[in-house]
Design a protein around this motif. Structure first.
Motif, mmCIF file in Angstrom:
data_model
loop_
_atom_site.group_PDB
_atom_site.id
_atom_site.type_symbol
_atom_site.label_atom_id
_atom_site.label_comp_id
_atom_site.label_asym_id
_atom_site.label_seq_id
_atom_site.Cartn_x
_atom_site.Cartn_y
_atom_site.Cartn_z
ATOM 1 N N GLY A 92 0.229 -6.718 -2.146
ATOM 2 C CA GLY A 92 -0.840 -6.035 -1.359
ATOM 3 C C GLY A 92 -1.763 -4.488 -1.601
ATOM 4 O O GLY A 92 -2.511 -3.999 -1.837
ATOM 5 N N ASP A 93 -0.501 -3.701 -2.400
ATOM 6 C CA ASP A 93 -0.821 -2.536 -2.860
ATOM 7 C C ASP A 93 -0.780 -2.753 -4.550
ATOM 8 O O ASP A 93 -1.470 -1.865 -5.273
ATOM 9 N N TYR A 94 -0.734 -3.820 -4.606
ATOM 10 C CA TYR A 94 -0.212 -3.506 -6.647
ATOM 11 C C TYR A 94 0.179 -2.937 -6.738
ATOM 12 O O TYR A 94 -0.688 -1.864 -8.091
ATOM 13 N N HIS A 141 -4.395 -4.012 6.791
ATOM 14 C CA HIS A 141 -3.385 -2.923 6.377
ATOM 15 C C HIS A 141 -3.105 -3.645 5.462
ATOM 16 O O HIS A 141 -1.898 -4.392 5.221
ATOM 17 N N PHE A 142 -3.398 -3.185 3.906
ATOM 18 C CA PHE A 142 -2.872 -3.560 2.636
ATOM 19 C C PHE A 142 -1.386 -2.801 2.713
ATOM 20 O O PHE A 142 -1.177 -2.081 2.233
ATOM 21 N N ILE A 155 -5.224 -8.980 -2.516
ATOM 22 C CA ILE A 155 -6.524 -8.037 -1.792
ATOM 23 C C ILE A 155 -7.121 -9.117 -2.456
ATOM 24 O O ILE A 155 -7.570 -9.384 -2.146
ATOM 25 N N ASP A 156 -7.705 -9.568 -4.233
ATOM 26 C CA ASP A 156 -7.943 -9.878 -4.276
ATOM 27 C C ASP A 156 -8.485 -11.410 -3.759
ATOM 28 O O ASP A 156 -9.466 -11.913 -3.279
ATOM 29 N N GLU A 157 -7.225 -12.291 -3.481
ATOM 30 C CA GLU A 157 -7.040 -13.827 -2.888
ATOM 31 C C GLU A 157 -7.860 -13.502 -0.865
ATOM 32 O O GLU A 157 -8.842 -14.023 -0.818
ATOM 33 N N TYR A 196 -8.359 -2.839 -8.053
ATOM 34 C CA TYR A 196 -7.964 -2.443 -7.169
ATOM 35 C C TYR A 196 -9.014 -1.788 -5.484
ATOM 36 O O TYR A 196 -9.483 -1.778 -5.216
ATOM 37 N N ALA A 197 -9.508 -0.708 -6.896
ATOM 38 C CA ALA A 197 -9.678 0.173 -5.964
ATOM 39 C C ALA A 197 -11.317 0.318 -5.483
ATOM 40 O O ALA A 197 -11.411 0.386 -4.314
#
Ligand code: UDP
Length: 382
Positions: free
Chosen positions: A357-359, A351-352, A247-249, A336-337
């Protein structure tokens, strides 16, 4: 990169990542009548589950040993539509003081490593405290008020967990989320299997073939060597996107970087039938690698040669190696949150999911279960 010439109507969805998570989402959407484009920056499908048959006829896992195991019948039944299975119960040995003993550490490991009378005293105490067939954790055993069990805890901590975990995570076991080391319990039993799940097997034609079949639906187009960044500007803003990358990318590291552990694999071929007696031997206390995986054990491949991989963990560094393991910690969960809240606000169509994606430290079955639930949720809303 040629621009996308797609019909981006309401029926279209983009899946970023052709691993086991992305393939599950893509297949579910395609089977529900959606048209799906799957892109992956890698030159192959399967993500880190990718495998291939080498010139010795051995099915080699490109990113280290992958063993499917689950208690989730829905996941098992779902994947069974795309593969036949080769029944396989995983066994792991650890080289401890030169002896190869079963992991999870159990009564057999105890009896192999300790003098007989001491082993039988400890065994009685374990049976008295926990009972036969019961699992405990290294952290719990070390905190025991029984001195003998505490000593066993210290021994297993030092010989099995401490140095392995330092290599694997760059941290001591007590600095990690306890759920990580609890994946490998101490087992008061003589069951030498690594997992106790109801369903344990390897796809008979390999993971890539299974995932290839999932992605083989006529409504799915797969584009490899295609990073999301290369097509992102061609995708209309409201397109549903299922993103199994980090998600950071996705947000260009705007809030900071989520750390990961990586592993590099050194493959070696030996001119002998077997290198070791089981598919996986751990070396907690010796060498810089954590474990050696030998691939022909999984499907019973016949060859006068054998292929093994040595696993060298390290920190993940962008552009240098792969993201393999999210690092579970309160700070990382907070970061992440924050990304997820940003996604909900700015990009509700994205949608991750998946390990990245969910880490979350998903096993393969959990990744598939999560993707099945996400697909159900999405399709029931429309
Ligand atoms: N672990 C250990 N010694 C071992 C096996 C596992 O210390 O011999 C610890 C280590 O911290 C590892 C964690 O338990 O990362 C989870 O192990 P598992 O085999 O589940 O890791 P994976 O196969 O997912 O890499």
């Amino acid at each position: 990169m040629a621009a996308l010439s797609h019909n981006f109507d309401k029926n279209f969805a983009l899946v970023v990542g052709a691993g086991i998570s992305g393939a599950t989402i893509a297949e579910r959407l395609a089977s529900a009548g959606r048209r799906v484009l799957v892109v992956d920056s890698k030159p192959h499908i399967g993500g880190n589950c990718h495998d291939y048959r080498d010139n010795n006829g051995i099915c080699v896992h490109s990113y280290g040993t992958h063993i499917f195991h689950t208690n989730d019948k829905a996941v098992w039944d779902y994947l069974s539509a795309f593969t036949k299975w080769h029944p396989y119960m995983h066994k792991v040995l650890a080289n401890i003081d030169g002896a190869e003993v079963p992991i999870p550490f159990n009564l057999n490991s105890l009896n192999q490593l300790f003098p007989r009378s001491l082993a039988s005293r400890i065994e009685k105490r374990l049976l008295g405290k926990f009972g036969f067939g019961v699992r405990t954790t290294i952290l719990e055993l070390r905190e025991s008020d029984d001195n003998l069990l505490k000593q066993l805890g210290e021994f297993v901590y030092e010989k099995v967990f401490l140095h392995y975990t330092l290599k694997q995570w760059g941290m001591k076991p007590e600095e990690l989320d306890p759920a990580v080391t609890a994946r490998v319990p101490i087992f008061v039993s003589r069951d030498n299997r690594y997992f106790r799940d109801k369903y344990q097997a390897i796809p008979r034609a390999g993971y890539s073939a299974m995932i290839g079949k999932m992605l083989g639906h006529e409504n799915i187009e797969v584009r490899l060597n295609t990073p999301f960044s290369a097509i992102r500007n061609d995708i209309p803003a409201e397109t549903p996107i299922f993103f199994s990358g980090s998600i950071d990318e996705f947000f260009d590291y705007e809030l900071g970087e989520l750390p990961y552990r990586s592993v590099s694999f050194e493959f070696a071929e030996y001119d002998r039938e077997f290198f070791q007696s089981v598919a996986c031997v751990n070396y907690p206390c010796n060498y810089d690698f954590t474990r050696i995986g030998e691939y022909k054990h999984f499907l019973g491949d016949k060859s006068p040669k054998t292929v093994v991989s040595f696993e060298f963990p390290s920190a993940f560094e962008r552009g240098k190696n792969e993201r393999c393991y999210p690092i579970s910690s309160p700070e990382n969960a907070t970061l992440y949150a924050r990304y997820l809240a940003k996604a909900e606000q700015d990009t509700p169509n994205v949608h991750f999911h998946g390990r990245l994606g969910d880490y979350r430290y998903y096993d393969m079955d959990k990744a598939v279960g999560r993707a099945l639930a996400l697909a159900d949720e999405f399709l029931s809303q429309k």
